[in-house]
Write an enzyme that holds these catalytic residues in place. Structure first.
Site, PDB file in Angstrom:
ATOM      1  N   GLY A   5      64.390 -12.587   4.464  1.00  0.00           N
ATOM      2  CA  GLY A   5      64.373 -13.878   4.737  1.00  0.00           C
ATOM      3  C   GLY A   5      64.582 -14.351   6.086  1.00  0.00           C
ATOM      4  O   GLY A   5      65.365 -13.944   6.652  1.00  0.00           O
ATOM      5  N   GLN A  44      67.683 -20.657  12.029  1.00  0.00           N
ATOM      6  CA  GLN A  44      67.807 -19.309  12.687  1.00  0.00           C
ATOM      7  C   GLN A  44      66.904 -19.101  13.976  1.00  0.00           C
ATOM      8  O   GLN A  44      66.823 -18.358  14.861  1.00  0.00           O
ATOM      9  CB  GLN A  44      67.601 -18.242  11.790  1.00  0.00           C
ATOM     10  CG  GLN A  44      68.779 -18.021  10.806  1.00  0.00           C
ATOM     11  CD  GLN A  44      68.519 -16.981   9.902  1.00  0.00           C
ATOM     12  OE1 GLN A  44      67.758 -17.007   8.821  1.00  0.00           O
ATOM     13  NE2 GLN A  44      68.855 -15.775  10.300  1.00  0.00           N
ATOM     14  N   LEU A  63      69.720 -11.649   9.993  1.00  0.00           N
ATOM     15  CA  LEU A  63      68.878 -11.349  11.265  1.00  0.00           C
ATOM     16  C   LEU A  63      69.562 -12.144  12.301  1.00  0.00           C
ATOM     17  O   LEU A  63      69.363 -11.819  13.644  1.00  0.00           O
ATOM     18  CB  LEU A  63      67.377 -11.884  11.168  1.00  0.00           C
ATOM     19  CG  LEU A  63      66.589 -11.250  10.081  1.00  0.00           C
ATOM     20  CD1 LEU A  63      65.054 -11.722  10.100  1.00  0.00           C
ATOM     21  CD2 LEU A  63      66.346  -9.692  10.635  1.00  0.00           C
ATOM     22  N   GLU A 111      69.643 -17.850   2.201  1.00  0.00           N
ATOM     23  CA  GLU A 111      68.883 -18.872   3.066  1.00  0.00           C
ATOM     24  C   GLU A 111      69.117 -20.241   2.781  1.00  0.00           C
ATOM     25  O   GLU A 111      69.506 -20.863   3.685  1.00  0.00           O
ATOM     26  CB  GLU A 111      67.452 -18.285   2.723  1.00  0.00           C
ATOM     27  CG  GLU A 111      66.860 -16.975   3.006  1.00  0.00           C
ATOM     28  CD  GLU A 111      67.406 -16.488   4.232  1.00  0.00           C
ATOM     29  OE1 GLU A 111      67.417 -17.263   5.189  1.00  0.00           O
ATOM     30  OE2 GLU A 111      67.382 -15.322   4.242  1.00  0.00           O
ATOM     31  N   HIS A 132      72.142 -21.238   4.934  1.00  0.00           N
ATOM     32  CA  HIS A 132      71.745 -21.516   6.368  1.00  0.00           C
ATOM     33  C   HIS A 132      71.473 -22.961   6.522  1.00  0.00           C
ATOM     34  O   HIS A 132      71.900 -23.387   7.644  1.00  0.00           O
ATOM     35  CB  HIS A 132      70.562 -20.486   6.777  1.00  0.00           C
ATOM     36  CG  HIS A 132      70.874 -19.171   7.288  1.00  0.00           C
ATOM     37  ND1 HIS A 132      71.903 -18.796   8.238  1.00  0.00           N
ATOM     38  CD2 HIS A 132      70.498 -18.046   6.668  1.00  0.00           C
ATOM     39  CE1 HIS A 132      71.787 -17.664   8.512  1.00  0.00           C
ATOM     40  NE2 HIS A 132      71.043 -17.054   7.527  1.00  0.00           N
TER      41      HIS A 132
HETATM   42 NI    NI Z   1      70.994 -14.939   7.292  1.00  0.00          NI
END
Ligand code: NI
Length: 175
Positions: A45, A50, A96, A138, A141
């Site tokens: 994801g 990001q 990530l 996600e 985020h």
């Molecule tokens: Ni993440």
């Protein structure tokens, strides 16, 4: 085109992202870039903040190709959790933006999600298991929330210190 992924701590990872009002070729191209970046990482994801863009856009694919499942790239604009199960699930999560750090997080096991797809159509689907965990991670985020925000402060600070060190090392390598 692959985009660089921001590493925590970064102020852009703590921001509330803005809804995407209309579908556009620009937004579709961005979603394609995010999928490419996610698969390359590799990850299951990725959220727009990001890569430093504060749009409510996530991509995910929790299919397991090594277990014979076909890829299932999902692109969600303005995703919203509209129902969650009382039953909870614990998964060891990673991110990530927080490389090589994993910790158990408890979340609802099943969630109903509504979103706008890449053609601008409204979608709704029920997710369970890893898919449910991933979509919740996600969407967090987009509200400036990271999985480490669910951990005890000491553990969170330990991980953040490691990331500060990692970023310094990477900056030195580039110099
Ligand atoms: Ni993440």
């Amino acid at each position: 085109m692959k985009r660089p992924i921001l590493i925590h701590p970064d102020p852009r990872l703590k921001k509330l992202c803005a809804a995407v009002p209309d579908m556009s070729d620009e937004m579709r191209a961005l979603a394609d870039d995010m999928l490419e970046t996610m698969y390359d990482a590799p990850g299951v994801g990725l959220a727009a903040p990001q890569i430093g863009l504060l749009h409510r856009l996530i991509v995910l694919d929790c299919a397991k190709p090594d277990e014979g499942e076909d890829q299932r790239p999902l692109v969600m604009f303005n995703p919203q959790i509209v129902a969650s199960s009382d039953e909870l699930n614990v998964y060891e999560e990673g991110c990530l933006s927080i490389p090589d750090q994993y910790a158990e997080v408890t979340r609802p096991k099943i969630v109903d999600v509504e979103w706008m797809d890449r053609d601008g159509n409204a979608q709704r689907e029920t997710f369970d298991g890893l898919w449910a965990t991933c979509v919740q991670h996600e969407i967090d985020h987009l509200d400036g929330k990271l999985f480490i925000d669910y951990l005890k402060p000491l553990k969170r600070q330990m991980i953040t210190r490691k990331m500060v060190k990692l970023k310094k090392e990477r900056a030195r390598e580039k110099a």
